[in-house]
Design a protein around this motif. Structure first.
Motif: not given
Ligand SMILES: C[S@@+](CC[C@H](N)C(=O)[O-])C[C@H]1O[C@@H](n2cnc3c(N)ncnc32)[C@H](O)[C@@H]1O
Length: 325
Positions: A121-122, A154, A156, A159, A180, A185, A202-204, A208, A230-231, A248
């Protein structure tokens, strides 16, 4: 080298590239280039509306490396790679003996090889450093500097349009929630180009958040920001946002947390993954789920971000809350 090209706005560049590729007009011998405002699409000939632009030929790097390597009997030249600022990432392994040639010809500090998928998930990348000392990579995109460690978080490149689209929306005076946020980004584009009243992020993934804080400083962001680690379902404060960003693929599992922080008029920008055959109907399923939760929302935009594998699409839908039951 001067070539004919079409200068496209960043928002419509994807569609324009597809159109010229389909028409057989895209000149694949040259890199598609971009500056702060426009994307330059090289064409094989002049057409109405085309202009001249100085392009870098693609072959420069490969021809030289291939010639050298052939002479020395080495393999895997011309392997596909992506460039992110001062680093490149090879999709598959490459002979270490020619790696330094890519480094010097492309003038990059770090070279990585993908060793697997993005994990958990991270969204942690699986990258092995094969050249350079690693650490921080700096990507400059649409006037924003993104600093990150590519082995920890990561980024992307696909995007790009969705990220730069943010700079064309006026968020002045709004309360924004980025559920997220990653390294910033989307929100850095907003904070750099608009003056929201407040941005809650917020980010878990603590890595990041570490780079987000660094990026806020490097980009000299002055707006009021609140950062949570956190979540996002449990750590976010009670609030009412004007605009909610859900970057996300699993954002559907977070819809309750988003709706609870919305009011009538709130817009929710939701990213999701859907099978290709449902790319024009999944948004209706989301509308139905919200309705069952007591929120009447309408989909005001549903766009494809990119294809993910042969059968899935990364979509971005924008919903507007019109009634709370
Ligand atoms: C797909 S990435 C974002 C990619 C980004 N949009 C890009 O342009 O490259 C999703 C993010 O959501 C975070 N994430 C996942 N689960 C989460 C949660 N339950 N609460 C907060 N952040 C979360 C991940 O750590 C990650 O940084």
């Amino acid at each position: 080298m001067e070539r004919s090209c079409i200068r496209s706005s960043k928002i419509s560049a994807d569609d324009a590239i597809k159109k010229f590729r389909a028409l057989g007009l895209l000149d694949t011998a040259y890199h598609i280039e971009q500056d702060e405002n426009y994307v330059y699409i090289p064409l094989i000939r002049h057409i109405g509306g085309s202009i001249n632009h100085d392009f870098k030929p693609r072959e420069d790097v490969f021809t030289g490396i291939e010639k050298d390597s052939e002479r020395r009997g080495l393999k895997n030249t011309g392997a596909p790679y992506i460039r992110l600022g001062n680093s490149i990432i090879f999709k598959s392994s490459i002979s270490r003996r020619i790696v330094y040639k890519y480094a010097s010809r492309l003038k990059v500090d770090n070279i990585y090889v993908e060793t697997g998928k993005i994990r958990g998930i991270k969204r942690e990348p699986s990258l092995k450093l094969i050249y350079g000392s690693g650490g921080e990579t700096i990507v400059r995109e649409s006037g924003v500097s993104y600093i990150m460690d590519l082995q920890k978080v990561m980024f992307s490149p696909g995007n790009i349009n969705t990220r730069s689209k943010m700079k064309f929306i006026d968020f002045t005076g709004m309360v924004i929630l980025d559920m997220f946020c990653g390294i910033g980004y989307f929100s850095l584009q907003i904070l750099k180009n608009s003056r929201p009243a407040r941005m809650v992020m917020c980010d878990i993934n603590p890595d990041s958040i570490h780079y987000l804080k660094k990026n806020l400083q490097v980009n000299r962001i002055k707006s009021k920001v609140d950062v949570y680690t956190g979540d996002s379902r449990s750590v976010l404060p009670v609030m009412q946002a004007d605009y909610i960003i859900m970057g996300n693929f699993n954002s559907i599992n977070f819809i309750v947390a988003a709706l609870l922080r919305s009011r009538i008029g709130t817009q929710i920008s939701m990213h999701y993954l859907t099978p290709t055959e449902s790319m024009n109907s999944t948004q209706d399923v989301i509308v139905d789920i919200a309705r069952k939760l007591g929120y009447v929302i309408e989909c005001i935009e549903n766009t494809k971000v990119k294809s993910v594998g042969p059968h899935y699409q990364h979509m971005n839908a924008i919903f507007k809350v019109s009634r709370i039951l």
